[in-house]
Enzyme design. Structure first.
Site, PDB file in Angstrom:
ATOM      1  N   LYS A 252       0.799  -1.220   0.000  1.00  0.00           N
ATOM      2  CA  LYS A 252       0.000   0.000   0.000  1.00  0.00           C
ATOM      3  C   LYS A 252       0.844   1.288   0.000  1.00  0.00           C
ATOM      4  O   LYS A 252       0.459   2.286  -0.586  1.00  0.00           O
ATOM      5  CB  LYS A 252      -0.944   0.024   1.213  1.00  0.00           C
ATOM      6  CG  LYS A 252      -2.028  -1.039   1.213  1.00  0.00           C
ATOM      7  CD  LYS A 252      -3.206  -0.627   0.378  1.00  0.00           C
ATOM      8  CE  LYS A 252      -4.493  -1.399   0.629  1.00  0.00           C
ATOM      9  NZ  LYS A 252      -4.427  -2.817   0.893  1.00  0.00           N
TER      10      LYS A 252
ATOM     11  N   SER B 147       1.368  -9.878  -0.956  1.00  0.00           N
ATOM     12  CA  SER B 147       1.087  -8.441  -0.882  1.00  0.00           C
ATOM     13  C   SER B 147       1.329  -7.819   0.485  1.00  0.00           C
ATOM     14  O   SER B 147       1.575  -6.624   0.589  1.00  0.00           O
ATOM     15  CB  SER B 147      -0.350  -8.175  -1.334  1.00  0.00           C
ATOM     16  OG  SER B 147      -1.253  -8.985  -0.608  1.00  0.00           O
TER      17      SER B 147
ATOM     18  N   GLU C 296      -9.722   6.775   2.334  1.00  0.00           N
ATOM     19  CA  GLU C 296     -10.677   5.832   2.908  1.00  0.00           C
ATOM     20  C   GLU C 296      -9.888   4.605   3.331  1.00  0.00           C
ATOM     21  O   GLU C 296      -8.828   4.337   2.788  1.00  0.00           O
ATOM     22  CB  GLU C 296     -11.723   5.432   1.863  1.00  0.00           C
ATOM     23  CG  GLU C 296     -11.290   4.315   0.914  1.00  0.00           C
ATOM     24  CD  GLU C 296     -10.142   4.677  -0.019  1.00  0.00           C
ATOM     25  OE1 GLU C 296      -9.951   5.871  -0.286  1.00  0.00           O
ATOM     26  OE2 GLU C 296      -9.410   3.758  -0.462  1.00  0.00           O
TER      27      GLU C 296
HETATM   28  C1  LIG Z   1      -5.338  -3.787   0.741  1.00  0.00           C
HETATM   29  C2  LIG Z   1      -4.671  -5.061   0.557  1.00  0.00           C
HETATM   30  C3  LIG Z   1      -4.983  -5.920  -0.525  1.00  0.00           C
HETATM   31  C4  LIG Z   1      -6.065  -5.655  -1.493  1.00  0.00           C
HETATM   32  O1  LIG Z   1      -5.908  -4.516  -2.257  1.00  0.00           O
HETATM   33  P1  LIG Z   1      -5.504  -4.526  -3.794  1.00  0.00           P
HETATM   34  O2  LIG Z   1      -5.720  -3.145  -4.229  1.00  0.00           O
HETATM   35  O3  LIG Z   1      -6.410  -5.523  -4.477  1.00  0.00           O
HETATM   36  O4  LIG Z   1      -4.094  -4.948  -3.887  1.00  0.00           O
HETATM   37  C5  LIG Z   1      -4.251  -7.067  -0.668  1.00  0.00           C
HETATM   38  N1  LIG Z   1      -3.282  -7.402   0.207  1.00  0.00           N
HETATM   39  C6  LIG Z   1      -2.967  -6.610   1.245  1.00  0.00           C
HETATM   40  C7  LIG Z   1      -1.881  -7.048   2.187  1.00  0.00           C
HETATM   41  C8  LIG Z   1      -3.649  -5.425   1.474  1.00  0.00           C
HETATM   42  O5  LIG Z   1      -3.331  -4.656   2.509  1.00  0.00           O
END
Ligand SMILES: *Cc1c(COP(=O)(O)O)cnc(C)c1O
Length: 650
Positions: free
Chosen positions: A350, A636, A372
């Site tokens: 993020k 992610s 948000e």
């Molecule tokens: C917010 C988040 C997501 C989902 O958001 P995308 O915009 O689809 O990437 C996925 N993994 C993590 C660790 C997140 O914090």
């Protein structure tokens, strides 16, 4: 180097359109004005649209047509650009943009400097300058500009300072809206026009014709050759010796203006097939335009690039490692690589986006940031960037999420952000987003809205993807280094879709690499409790400013999503994903809460990495596959935030 785009206008036949596209046309224009000899019959326009709309920007040209006619034609033909050639005012143009979701090009006949300033009142996607003089105006209008210019077009360009239009008038142009130059352009004079005006695109109609409405293949080829040979629009901001004109074949007289014109800048895309667009209140349009302009300028600016790169390295911790999960690979009998976005500062991908946008906001002179958040990850990333860059920060968060995500709420407050609880509806992410948009409408002059995923009105999906594309760029290089080949599959979880697009973007052109998006299957996609609009049931709909795949009921009411992972708990998704799904370039699957939890535990035990529950979805899908020798998974984020949830389930 040469980046001047070509629009071929006055197309009336599919064969001509196909030739233009094969030669590399950026856009083809069809005239729907009844008074024009180049009017394109609707049936033929339909065939052209069906054959080519995915490969080229389709422009529809209208002159003082009724709103409803333009809207229905644009819808029917899925036009990317609506070009307005009559007396349409700024409000009408905005309304067309809002109603059609298409880009708007406002055309103006140029006679003197007054006319050039006139067009600056139009906050549209393109300004089209048609080199028709005052005295030709009536005739030109009757033929939508291009045609009439066949007779006097040579004059407009002769010697670089024509009798009908002195190009030097463009020196006073201040607008950053991409400029399309039109009127009497031919293979013979286009090179000079580009050198003088540095337009974003050149527009040829009669200049490449055999007869009105019938293109001459020879002249078309010559036109494209002249444009690509012009070595044009090397923007001085990118380091070319300050605007020195280097166009071969263009006489020295042409160099006079080259230095003072603003570099032509490429805008970002607003549409992904039928998805995307800008479905927002009128008051937000100027802000979106300003944002797009600032972004296009910033990404071409060495200073901005360097500052962002520096922060990504020294502050965020990039490049993140690519890790071959050896015990997992052993178990699955194929190589599994993890792109470790969990190792970024604040624990997920993020911050790549939040930091980039905060830096951009600062550059735009905005002093206040809103965002948000659902689980709080984006809120924390934004609050972090704001602390670093000394910006005021307000984060909208549903009351329900505030209760569930106390540690992140406390983090944001410590970082100096104000957490604004939202008490409407289900009191989660969807309501928080609506509330943030509402704030922005009234504070837009000094506030930038940092959207947290590849969603929202254009240009957000493109900006967020570009900021996250660092994930894919690094991963591609790293896996080539490690394995000497590309992965067979790239797998990422999809909420709004930013980490997935970030990693996909580097592999989009590698047809042999499968792209897999994994959505939240919740309690099962055969139940109503899931968050999988791409996998099941998401019909095209409009949510938070864009058209995309949206979970909705028969009446178009947005449904509530459900997922164990708050980051995937959203009824919509990024418009580019909907398009990637429709075109088959990426495939989407859903994984249930239970499967994600199992994968979460497995990775923790096997590799000593506690993944975010979101990322565990991508992992869970990979665990189910047999064969396929090399998988790249986007991890992610880290799972510390999810410990309580997983422990609660036992
Ligand atoms: C917010 C988040 C997501 C989902 O958001 P995308 O915009 O689809 O990437 C996925 N993994 C993590 C660790 C997140 O914090």
């Amino acid at each position: 180097m040469c980046s001047t785009k070509v629009k071929i206008c006055g197309i009336t036949r599919l064969a001509d359109a196909e030739l233009a596209v094969s030669l590399g046309a950026w856009s083809i224009g069809m005239v729907f004005y009844r008074g024009s000899p180049r009017r394109c019959p609707l049936v033929e326009a339909g065939r052209i649209s069906a054959a080519l709309r995915r490969r080229v920007q389709l422009t529809g040209v209208f002159v003082n047509a009724p709103l409803e006619e333009i809207v229905s034609t644009a819808d029917q033909l899925q036009l990317s650009i609506v070009q307005l050639h009559g007396d349409e005012g700024p409000a009408f143009c905005s309304e067309i943009a809002r109603r059609t979701g298409a880009k708007v090009s406002k055309a103006i006949q140029v006679a003197d400097g007054g006319d050039i300033r006139e067009i600056e009142r139009f906050h549209v996607d393109y300004h089209l300058l048609d080199a028709g003089g005052r005295q030709e105006r009536r005739g030109a209008r009757a033929d939508v500009g291009h045609g009439a210019m066949a007779e006097n077009g040579g004059r407009a360009l002769r010697g670089g300072t024509g009798e009908t239009f002195d190009w030097s008038l463009l020196e006073s142009r201040r607008s950053q809206v991409p400029l399309v130059l039109s009127g009497g352009l031919t293979p013979e004079n286009v090179c000079q026009a580009i050198a003088l005006v540095h337009p974003f695109a050149v527009d040829a109609a009669s200049g490449v014709e055999a007869a009105p409405g019938i293109k001459d293949p020879q002249r078309m080829r010559a036109f494209f050759a002249a444009v690509s040979g012009s070595g044009s629009t090397a923007p001085s901001a990118l380091g070319a010796p300050s605007g020195l004109d280097t166009a071969p074949g263009c006489g020295p007289a042409t160099a006079r203006l080259a230095r003072s014109n603003a570099p032509a800048v490429a805008a970002v895309e607003h549409h992904y097939g039928p998805y995307g667009g800008q479905f927002v209140p009128e008051t937000l349009m100027p802000a979106l335009i300003e944002l797009e302009q600032a972004w296009v300028q910033a990404r071409g600016d060495h200073g901005f690039e360097a500052e962002l790169q520096q922060l990504l390295r020294r502050y965020v911790g990039r490049p993140t490692p690519l890790y071959r999960a050896s015990r997992l690979s052993q178990r699955l009998r194929r190589s599994i690589y993890l792109k470790r976005e969990d190792l970024n500062h604040t624990g997920s991908h993020k911050l790549n986006n939040a930091l980039g946008q905060a830096l951009l906001a600062k550059r735009m002179g905005k002093s206040r940031i809103i965002a948000e958040t659902g689980a709080g990850q984006h809120g924390v990333a934004t609050a972090t960037a704001c602390a670093l860059l000394d910006l005021e920060c307000v984060v909208y968060m549903g009351e329900e999420d505030v209760r569930r995500q106390q540690p992140n709420v406390q983090r944001m407050r410590l970082l100096g952000a104000r957490v604004q609880e939202v008490t409407t509806g289900a009191r989660t992410l969807k309501e928080a987003t609506s509330e943030a948009i509402r704030d922005w409408v009234s504070t837009v002059a000094h506030t930038h809205y940092v959207i947290g995923s590849a969603v929202g009105p254009a240009p957000y999906p493109a900006i967020v993807r570009e900021l996250q594309s660092v994930i894919g760029a690094e991963a591609r290089e790293q896996i080539l280094q490690a394995e000497g080949r590309l992965p067979r599959r790239v797998i990422a979880c999809v909420g709004g879709g930013s980490n997935a697009l970030g990693i996909f973007s580097a592999f989009l052109d590698d047809g042999e690499v499968e792209l897999i998006g994994v959505e939240a299957g919740g309690e099962g996609i055969d139940t109503p409790r899931h968050g999988a609009p791409l996998t099941v049931g998401g019909r095209p709909g409009i949510l938070h400013g864009a058209r995309s795949a949206v979970m909705q009921d028969e009446e178009g009411q947005i449904l509530e999503a459900h997922s164990i992972s708050a980051g995937l708990d959203y009824p919509g998704t990024g418009p580019q994903h909907a398009h990637l799904r429709d075109t088959g370039r990426a495939r989407y699957f859903a994984v249930t809460d239970a499967e994600a939890v199992d994968a979460f535990k497995l990775l923790t035990r096997l590799e000593g990495i506690i993944p975010a529950l979101e990322s565990a979805h991508a992992l869970a899908w990979a665990l189910e596959q047999r064969g396929g020798e090399l998988d790249l998974i986007c991890l992610s984020g880290r799972g510390d935030k999810d410990l309580a949830e997983v422990l609660r389930l036992g």
